[in-house]
Design a protein around this motif. Structure first.
Motif, PDB file in Angstrom:
ATOM      1  N   ALA A  27       0.796  -1.205  -0.067  1.00  0.00           N
ATOM      2  CA  ALA A  27       0.121   0.051  -0.094  1.00  0.00           C
ATOM      3  C   ALA A  27       0.805   1.213  -0.127  1.00  0.00           C
ATOM      4  O   ALA A  27       0.484   2.239  -0.677  1.00  0.00           O
ATOM      5  CB  ALA A  27      -1.019  -0.027   1.205  1.00  0.00           C
ATOM      6  N   ASN A  28       1.940   1.200   0.736  1.00  0.00           N
ATOM      7  CA  ASN A  28       2.778   2.340   0.675  1.00  0.00           C
ATOM      8  C   ASN A  28       3.479   2.575  -0.757  1.00  0.00           C
ATOM      9  O   ASN A  28       3.610   3.833  -1.094  1.00  0.00           O
ATOM     10  CB  ASN A  28       4.082   2.003   1.717  1.00  0.00           C
ATOM     11  N   ILE A  86       0.601   3.974  -2.916  1.00  0.00           N
ATOM     12  CA  ILE A  86       0.075   5.395  -2.880  1.00  0.00           C
ATOM     13  C   ILE A  86       1.289   6.515  -3.069  1.00  0.00           C
ATOM     14  O   ILE A  86       1.331   7.240  -3.707  1.00  0.00           O
ATOM     15  CB  ILE A  86      -0.422   5.491  -1.105  1.00  0.00           C
TER      16      ILE A  86
END
Length: 282
Positions: free
Chosen positions: A233-234, A237
Motif C-alpha cells: 500500500a505504501n 500510494i
C-alpha cells in the motif's frame, strides 16, 4: 474479510476503515472552511495527479491528442510544456514546484489557470484512465515496482547544497542545519545500499515463502500478510500516485526483515516444541 468471516465483532474492521476515511474527509473540509472564514482564501492543492500522469506518459499523450481544446482545462499547462525542450520539464516535481521558465510550467500560468488546472486534476485523471486504461495501468504498476526497490537512506542525508540553501533560515538549532549533519562523507553509502538491498530481497523471499508454505499458525500468517499488504500500500500510494522516491521506501523497508524473522522464529519454536514433545513421549 472480517465481514464475510462472520462473528460478533465482524463490523469492527470495516467501521474502523470508515472512521479513518471519514476523519480524512472531515479534515479536508475543516481546512477549507477555516481558510475561507479566517483569511477569505481558497485551499488549492498542487496538481500532483496531472504531473504524475504527464511524467509517466499517458497524461502527456492524452493532452497531445486533445490540445488545443478550450474544453480541456489542462491545455494551458501543456502549452507551457511545449515552450521548452528540456527533458527535466516533464518531471512531476518540476511541474508542481519549478519556477524556472526552462523547466517550470504550472507556476508560470496566470493564477486563474493555476486554479483551473489544480481543481480539474481529478476529472482529468478519470478522463486519461478511461481513454488510456492499459497505458495508465502499466505506468502505475511500473511505479509501484520501482518504489518497492527504493530503500536508500541517501535522501535523508544532508548534502552540501541542502546545507547551503538552509543557512540563515529560522528554526534551525545553532542558526544552521550543518550542525545537525550525521556525516559529511557519504562514501559508505553505495556499500550500505547494496547490503540493504540484499537483506531486504532475502527477507521478502522468506516472508512470502512462509506465507505460501501455509505452515504458520493462522494469526501469525494474518499478521505477516497485513505487514506485506502495508508495504504494498505504501508503494502504491507513494510511488504510484505521488512519485517513486527512496525516502518513501526506506521508512517501511525494515518491515521486510521484521516479518521474516518473526515468522521464522514462530516456525522454529513450533518445531522445537514438537521435537521436545516427541522426546518426552519416548
Amino acid at each position: 474479510f472480517a465481514v464475510f468471516q462472520g462473528g460478533e465483532r465482524r463490523w469492527v474492521a470495516p467501521l474502523a476503515i470508515l472512521v479513518v476515511v471519514g476523519a480524512g474527509v472531515a479534515e479536508q473540509g475543516l481546512l477549507r472552511v477555516t481558510a475561507r472564514e479566517s483569511r477569505g482564501a481558497e485551499v488549492i492543492y498542487r496538481p500532483f495527479l496531472v504531473a504524475r500522469l504527464i511524467q509517466d506518459g499517458p497524461g502527456y499523450n492524452y493532452l497531445a491528442d486533445n490540445c488545443p481544446d478550450t474544453a480541456e482545462p489542462i491545455c494551458p499547462l501543456y502549452e507551457k510544456l511545449l515552450l521548452s525542450d528540456d527533458p527535466a520539464r516533464l518531471s512531476a516535481s518540476n511541474i508542481s514546484f519549478a519556477r524556472n521558465p526552462r523547466i517550470g510550467s504550472w507556476y508560470l500560468l496566470p493564477p486563474d489557470q493555476q486554479i483551473a488546472v489544480a481543481q480539474g486534476q481529478f476529472a482529468f485523471f478519470l478522463r486519461v484512465v478511461s481513454d488510456r486504461p492499459f497505458e495508465s495501468a502499466g505506468a502505475f504498476l511500473r511505479n509501484v515496482f520501482r518504489q518497492l526497490a527504493f530503500n536508500s537512506v541517501g535522501m535523508t542525508l544532508q548534502t552540501d547544497q541542502v546545507v547551503e540553501r538552509t543557512q540563515g533560515l529560522p528554526g534551525f538549532a545553532f542558526t544552521g542545519s550543518g550542525h545537525g549533519r550525521l556525516t559529511a562523507w557519504t562514501g559508505w553509502l553505495p556499500f550500505a545500499d547494496a547490503v540493504q538491498m540484499v537483506l531486504y530481497a532475502v527477507s521478502a523471499a522468506i516472508a512470502v515463502g512462509l506465507l505460501a508454505s501455509r505452515r504458520l499458525p493462522r494469526p501469525v500468517a494474518i499478521f505477516i500478510g497485513f505487514v506485506l499488504l502495508g508495504i504494498l500500500a505504501n508503494a502504491a500510494i507513494c510511488g504510484g500516485l505521488s512519485q517513486p522516491a527512496h525516502r518513501y521506501g526506506s521508512r517501511v523497508a525494515w518491515l521486510w526483515p521484521v516479518a521474516a524473522m518473526f515468522g521464522a522464529s514462530v516456525l522454529w519454536a513450533m518445531r522445537s516444541a514438537r521435537r521436545q514433545g516427541t522426546l518426552h513421549a519416548t
